[in-house]
Each structure stands twice: as C-alpha cells, then as structure tokens.
Design a protein around this motif. Structure first.
Motif, short mmCIF file in Angstrom:
data_model
loop_
_atom_site.label_atom_id
_atom_site.label_comp_id
_atom_site.label_asym_id
_atom_site.label_seq_id
_atom_site.Cartn_x
_atom_site.Cartn_y
_atom_site.Cartn_z
N SER A 195 47.67 41.85 50.78
CA SER A 195 46.77 41.09 50.06
C SER A 195 45.44 40.96 50.91
CB SER A 195 47.24 39.56 49.78
OG SER A 195 47.32 38.82 50.80
N SER A 198 41.75 45.56 49.74
CA SER A 198 41.71 45.58 48.68
C SER A 198 42.82 46.21 47.82
CB SER A 198 40.28 46.59 48.36
OG SER A 198 40.58 47.86 48.64
N SER A 199 42.66 46.06 46.45
CA SER A 199 43.58 46.80 45.58
C SER A 199 43.55 48.47 45.62
CB SER A 199 43.61 46.21 44.04
OG SER A 199 42.30 46.57 43.58
#
Length: 144
Positions: free
Chosen positions: A69, A72-73
């Motif tokens: 987490s 970044s995604s």
C-alpha cells in the motif's frame, strides 16, 4: 531491470530504508516511460502474499514485510508461494527434519504497469545450490 539483495540481518530499519530508496528509483524509471522490473531477494515478503504455509518459528530470523500500500497502484507485486523461496541457515539442511524446517517467501518481483506478467514460478530445486530456490518470471512488454 534491477537485480537486488536487500538487507537481511538488521533491526528492520535498513530494509525499510532500502525499500524506500528502491521505490524512488523504480518510480523515476517508470515516470520516464521505461519498462521496470525489480527482482531478487527482498529479505521481506510482500503484504499481499499468502505465506501462511511457511510459519515463522519462535527464535528464528524474522523476514519483515514490504507494504504494498506504500506503492502506487501502478505496481505489480509477484511471488509464487507454491514452494518456499528460501530456507533458514541456522542448521544444516542435509539430514535435517525438513517438515519442521524454517522456510520463507522472500524472493519475488516488483513490475511496472506497462509489463504484463504471464507467469511466476518458484522452481523446486530442494536448495541444491543455495539457500534459495530460483524464481522464474515470464513477461511481455506492452506497446504504448
């Protein structure tokens, strides 16, 4: 490509600092539009990896965790938990009761979003050449 071996025997602060530096380098390269793959011995498991089949025994080395987490995604975290990637070095492996041996999931890959991962497989080599089993990943570089 980043081939890495992060800190092992520290109080956890070294691994955190190295992971933060790695995150910055990976993001800088991704921001340039480069394909980015970082792989090796993180001496940590990824937070999204189920490593429950390899519990850490009391008094053994603790591997730590990369908190996905904090990235970044845009990043993929790849580990194969079908076979442990590492074994403990606190005793000889040959002749030991391997059902109660300390195993870890600490080898894997962090991959940028412009790379498609086809497979990740830990090869079961019974630690014949090292305290690690090899991990092989197949990828495809995506066109823009």
């Amino acid at each position: 490509m980043v081939n890495l071996h992060l800190e092992a025997y520290d109080d956890g602060e070294g691994k955190k600092a190295q992971t933060e530096m790695l995150k910055e380098v990976l993001q800088e390269e991704a921001d340039k539009g480069n394909y980015v793959i970082a792989g090796g011995d993180f001496n940590q498991t990824f937070s999204g990896t189920d490593d429950s089949m390899y519990p850490e025994y009391e008094g053994k080395w603790h591997c730590g965790e990369v908190d996905q987490s904090e990235f970044s995604s845009d990043w993929q975290f790849e580990m194969d938990n079908s076979v442990p990637t590492c074994r403990s070095l606190d005793q000889a492996y040959a002749g030991a009761d391997q059902t109660n041996f300390q195993y870890y999931m600490i080898d894997g890959f962090i991959v940028s979003k412009n790379v498609s991962v086809s497979s990740v497989k830990t090869q079961s080599k019974s630690f014949a050449n090292s305290d690690h089993n090899p991990v092989v990943m197949q990828v495809k570089l995506n066109a823009d």
